[in-house]
Design a protein around this motif. Structure first.
Motif, PDB file in Angstrom:
ATOM      1  N   PRO A 242       0.794  -1.238   0.000  1.00  0.00           N
ATOM      2  CA  PRO A 242       0.000   0.000   0.000  1.00  0.00           C
ATOM      3  C   PRO A 242       0.823   1.282   0.000  1.00  0.00           C
ATOM      4  O   PRO A 242       0.447   2.267  -0.660  1.00  0.00           O
ATOM      5  CB  PRO A 242      -0.822  -0.134   1.288  1.00  0.00           C
ATOM      6  CG  PRO A 242      -0.999  -1.604   1.457  1.00  0.00           C
ATOM      7  CD  PRO A 242       0.299  -2.206   1.005  1.00  0.00           C
ATOM      8  N   THR A 243       1.946   1.296   0.713  1.00  0.00           N
ATOM      9  CA  THR A 243       2.786   2.493   0.732  1.00  0.00           C
ATOM     10  C   THR A 243       3.259   2.852  -0.672  1.00  0.00           C
ATOM     11  O   THR A 243       3.301   4.033  -1.053  1.00  0.00           O
ATOM     12  CB  THR A 243       3.999   2.278   1.655  1.00  0.00           C
ATOM     13  OG1 THR A 243       3.532   1.984   2.975  1.00  0.00           O
ATOM     14  CG2 THR A 243       4.880   3.505   1.700  1.00  0.00           C
ATOM     15  N   MET A 244       3.612   1.841  -1.463  1.00  0.00           N
ATOM     16  CA  MET A 244       4.015   2.087  -2.847  1.00  0.00           C
ATOM     17  C   MET A 244       2.855   2.658  -3.655  1.00  0.00           C
ATOM     18  O   MET A 244       3.025   3.585  -4.454  1.00  0.00           O
ATOM     19  CB  MET A 244       4.525   0.795  -3.479  1.00  0.00           C
ATOM     20  CG  MET A 244       5.825   0.270  -2.907  1.00  0.00           C
ATOM     21  SD  MET A 244       6.253  -1.329  -3.658  1.00  0.00           S
ATOM     22  CE  MET A 244       7.929  -1.552  -3.054  1.00  0.00           C
ATOM     23  N   TYR A 245       1.663   2.080  -3.461  1.00  0.00           N
ATOM     24  CA  TYR A 245       0.502   2.572  -4.197  1.00  0.00           C
ATOM     25  C   TYR A 245       0.164   4.009  -3.825  1.00  0.00           C
ATOM     26  O   TYR A 245      -0.299   4.788  -4.668  1.00  0.00           O
ATOM     27  CB  TYR A 245      -0.706   1.658  -3.953  1.00  0.00           C
ATOM     28  CG  TYR A 245      -0.705   0.430  -4.813  1.00  0.00           C
ATOM     29  CD1 TYR A 245      -0.692   0.510  -6.208  1.00  0.00           C
ATOM     30  CD2 TYR A 245      -0.710  -0.844  -4.244  1.00  0.00           C
ATOM     31  CE1 TYR A 245      -0.682  -0.628  -7.005  1.00  0.00           C
ATOM     32  CE2 TYR A 245      -0.697  -1.992  -5.026  1.00  0.00           C
ATOM     33  CZ  TYR A 245      -0.684  -1.869  -6.410  1.00  0.00           C
ATOM     34  OH  TYR A 245      -0.671  -2.996  -7.197  1.00  0.00           O
ATOM     35  N   HIS A 246       0.383   4.378  -2.575  1.00  0.00           N
ATOM     36  CA  HIS A 246       0.177   5.767  -2.169  1.00  0.00           C
ATOM     37  C   HIS A 246       0.978   6.701  -3.065  1.00  0.00           C
ATOM     38  O   HIS A 246       0.494   7.763  -3.470  1.00  0.00           O
ATOM     39  CB  HIS A 246       0.626   5.956  -0.714  1.00  0.00           C
ATOM     40  CG  HIS A 246      -0.483   5.889   0.289  1.00  0.00           C
ATOM     41  ND1 HIS A 246      -1.486   6.830   0.368  1.00  0.00           N
ATOM     42  CD2 HIS A 246      -0.744   4.993   1.257  1.00  0.00           C
ATOM     43  CE1 HIS A 246      -2.316   6.521   1.346  1.00  0.00           C
ATOM     44  NE2 HIS A 246      -1.893   5.398   1.895  1.00  0.00           N
ATOM     45  N   MET A 247       2.210   6.303  -3.359  1.00  0.00           N
ATOM     46  CA  MET A 247       3.085   7.136  -4.191  1.00  0.00           C
ATOM     47  C   MET A 247       2.739   7.018  -5.667  1.00  0.00           C
ATOM     48  O   MET A 247       2.765   8.005  -6.412  1.00  0.00           O
ATOM     49  CB  MET A 247       4.536   6.749  -3.933  1.00  0.00           C
ATOM     50  CG  MET A 247       5.010   7.081  -2.530  1.00  0.00           C
ATOM     51  SD  MET A 247       6.755   6.699  -2.250  1.00  0.00           S
ATOM     52  CE  MET A 247       6.645   4.978  -1.756  1.00  0.00           C
ATOM     53  N   CYS A 272      -4.949  -2.657   2.789  1.00  0.00           N
ATOM     54  CA  CYS A 272      -4.900  -1.548   1.841  1.00  0.00           C
ATOM     55  C   CYS A 272      -6.002  -0.527   2.123  1.00  0.00           C
ATOM     56  O   CYS A 272      -7.180  -0.887   2.221  1.00  0.00           O
ATOM     57  CB  CYS A 272      -5.043  -2.084   0.416  1.00  0.00           C
ATOM     58  SG  CYS A 272      -4.777  -0.830  -0.845  1.00  0.00           S
ATOM     59  N   PRO A 273      -5.676   0.756   2.239  1.00  0.00           N
ATOM     60  CA  PRO A 273      -6.693   1.789   2.431  1.00  0.00           C
ATOM     61  C   PRO A 273      -7.690   1.817   1.271  1.00  0.00           C
ATOM     62  O   PRO A 273      -7.320   1.616   0.103  1.00  0.00           O
ATOM     63  CB  PRO A 273      -5.881   3.088   2.485  1.00  0.00           C
ATOM     64  CG  PRO A 273      -4.505   2.660   2.894  1.00  0.00           C
ATOM     65  CD  PRO A 273      -4.315   1.305   2.276  1.00  0.00           C
ATOM     66  N   ASN A 416      -3.201  11.511   4.410  1.00  0.00           N
ATOM     67  CA  ASN A 416      -2.313  10.724   3.565  1.00  0.00           C
ATOM     68  C   ASN A 416      -2.233   9.282   4.075  1.00  0.00           C
ATOM     69  O   ASN A 416      -2.685   8.355   3.411  1.00  0.00           O
ATOM     70  CB  ASN A 416      -0.919  11.353   3.530  1.00  0.00           C
ATOM     71  CG  ASN A 416       0.053  10.589   2.652  1.00  0.00           C
ATOM     72  OD1 ASN A 416      -0.323  10.082   1.600  1.00  0.00           O
ATOM     73  ND2 ASN A 416       1.302  10.493   3.089  1.00  0.00           N
ATOM     74  N   GLU A 417      -1.682   9.097   5.283  1.00  0.00           N
ATOM     75  CA  GLU A 417      -1.584   7.772   5.882  1.00  0.00           C
ATOM     76  C   GLU A 417      -1.958   7.866   7.357  1.00  0.00           C
ATOM     77  O   GLU A 417      -1.813   8.920   7.984  1.00  0.00           O
ATOM     78  CB  GLU A 417      -0.168   7.210   5.756  1.00  0.00           C
ATOM     79  CG  GLU A 417       0.241   6.837   4.355  1.00  0.00           C
ATOM     80  CD  GLU A 417       1.612   6.212   4.294  1.00  0.00           C
ATOM     81  OE1 GLU A 417       1.717   5.064   3.810  1.00  0.00           O
ATOM     82  OE2 GLU A 417       2.580   6.852   4.747  1.00  0.00           O
TER      83      GLU A 417
END
Length: 494
Positions: A242-247, A272-273, A416-417
């Motif tokens: 998920p952190t990668m998808y955020h970016m 995943c958010p 954001n997170e």
């Protein structure tokens, strides 16, 4: 038993691996030949069946060289997390006690770390061809339960443990994934997840190769470059955390791209958010979530992208060749909608923890792997991961599942997170605490966050404290590091 050799015999000229950084390509014949030569090198230097062989490297063709050479020689492949501190690397090497360690030119190894083992420098991707060793038949006949790889867990709740994967567990994870996810030789994946982690090595890389497809290796993750590589290499399937998808979803290239070749985007490694689901749905792209862990595959579930739209947050149902069960504290199966611990069973499950029989006994009971993750099942049998058993917060006698609170706070525009943790409290036992990072130019305040929680969450679920910080710390594989957040809170509240 040697499936990479069989694949090379059947389709020698098919493209198997691409290095995204250099553009160099290797066929299945190339991949098998490299592994045979490296296996001969192992044999020449006295490495026997059961000996450990370690690798310290960013994503690189050497991962396949070492894994397949171990399959041929009977040695046990130990990929080492190169992002760890020197002391952490030393702990893993002392625990695994490898006979040989391959060291990529971008990495350094101290004398303490290399003590007692042969070091094989990897100056470039031609290092195998440059080995002065005659290739001969050195293949060991492996039984199905022969250890082939040992992957160390993240160690977020203690010292990392070496999960031993057999030939059978790696093979069955691959076959189960191919059959359940309908992978084929036309598939291409981009591997940005670190290959010292099961997500980078076993989630898609090995199954795609086993199916005859192509693996594109990226030595590091940069969101814009990753999107460009997906398009450039006509990738059909990809896995990010998920952190990668955020970016990724914030890049200009993603916002403009149509991804005509992509069949599906997969998310794994952490819940995943829902905002990420929405970003893909708005572009008409297939997106779904998976679940796994080092000790099980890591692939265990399948959900069709159409169902993922209707049931966001669900990882789906068990794949073809594994079983799933959710149980309560007393061992009875949970009823529909009732939260319990997720148990997994199948031939893809790990064999044991290296040098840790107690942890093995706690995890493997009566043929079932106790994951330590909490889940629930809806009336149609779709599974939803609620969170880690150890992360469940008990405040004033009430159970709070962090993921529910995280999803709701993350749905507020400008967030954001978010990470929810329980911190010790004399009165309540634990109190719910929120760590939140905001999107650029967001003006949200603690009052805004608290008011948003009041719209849906019970008072005991609403965080007592909100800490707005610039960035949430991450583990070496891109997950939000809740242990670091607890330590941060403790050090600031002494």
């Amino acid at each position: 038993m040697d499936w990479i050799k069989s694949r090379a015999c059947l389709f020698p000229r098919d493209r198997a691996v691409v290095d995204a950084a250099t553009g160099r390509e290797w066929t299945f014949e190339d991949v098998n030949s490299r592994a045979e030569k490296l296996a001969a090198y192992f044999h020449q230097h006295g490495i026997k069946k059961g000996d450990r062989v370690a690798l310290l490297s960013p994503n690189d063709i050497s991962y396949f060289d070492f894994l397949f050479a171990c399959m041929k020689s009977g040695a046990i492949f130990v990929p080492v997390n190169w992002r760890l501190s020197g002391e952490e690397v030393l702990y893993i090497l002392q625990d695994a006690s490898p006979s040989l360690i391959g060291v990529h030119h971008s990495q350094t190894l101290s004398r303490r770390e290399s003590k007692g083992c042969l070091v094989l420098p990897i100056p470039n991707d031609q290092y195998v061809e440059e080995l002065n060793v005659p290739v001969q038949s050195t293949s060991q006949e492996l039984s199905e339960d022969s250890p082939v790889a040992m992957i160390y867990t993240g160690g977020t709740t203690g010292k990392p443990k070496g999960a031993v994967l057999t030939y059978d567990s790696i093979r069955w994870n691959g076959l189960n994934t191919i059959v359940s996810w309908n992978l084929c030789k036309e598939d291409t994946t981009l591997t940005c997840l670190p290959m010292f982690h099961t997500g980078g090595l076993n989630a898609l890389s090995i199954p795609v190769l086993m199916a005859g497809g192509t693996v594109v290796l990226s030595p590091s993750f940069e969101a814009e470059q990753a999107v460009n590589d997906l398009i450039r290499y006509h990738c059909t399937i990809a896995l990010f955390v998920p952190t990668m998808y955020h970016m990724v979803i914030r890049t200009k290239t993603f916002q403009k791209a149509t991804f005509e070749s992509m069949k599906v985007f997969l998310s794994g490694g952490a819940p995943c958010p829902l905002s990420i689901y929405q970003a893909f749905h708005q572009k008409g792209l297939n997106f779904k979530e998976g679940y796994g862990l080092t000790e099980a595959g890591p692939n265990n579930f399948f959900i069709h992208p159409d169902e993922a739209v209707k049931k966001p947050g669900s990882v789906g149902r068990a794949m073809v060749f594994n079983d799933v069960k959710i149980v309560k504290e007393n061992g009875e199966e949970s009823s529909e909608g009732e939260v319990g611990e997720l148990l997994l069973r199948g031939q893809h499950v790990f064999s044991f923890y290296w040098n840790n029989p107690q942890a093995t006994q706690e995890s493997l009971q009566d043929g079932w792997l106790h994951t330590g993750d909490l889940a629930r099942q809806d009336q149609e049998g779709y599974v939803y991961i609620v969170g880690r058993k150890k992360e469940m917060i008990i405040t004033g006698g009430e159970n709070v599942y962090p993921l529910e609170v995280e999803h709701w706070i993350a749905s507020l525009e400008g967030v954001n997170e978010v990470a929810i943790v329980g911190v010790p409290d004399e009165k309540w036992g634990e109190v719910v605490t929120a760590f939140v990072s905001l999107q650029p130019r967001s003006m949200l305040t603690e009052i805004d966050l608290r008011n948003h929680c009041a719209l849906k969450l019970s008072r005991y679920k609403t965080p007592k404290t909100f800490q707005i910080i610039e960035d949430l710390p991450k583990t070496h594989v891109g997950k939000i590091d809740k242990k670091a957040l607890r330590d941060h809170y403790a050090s600031n509240n002494l």
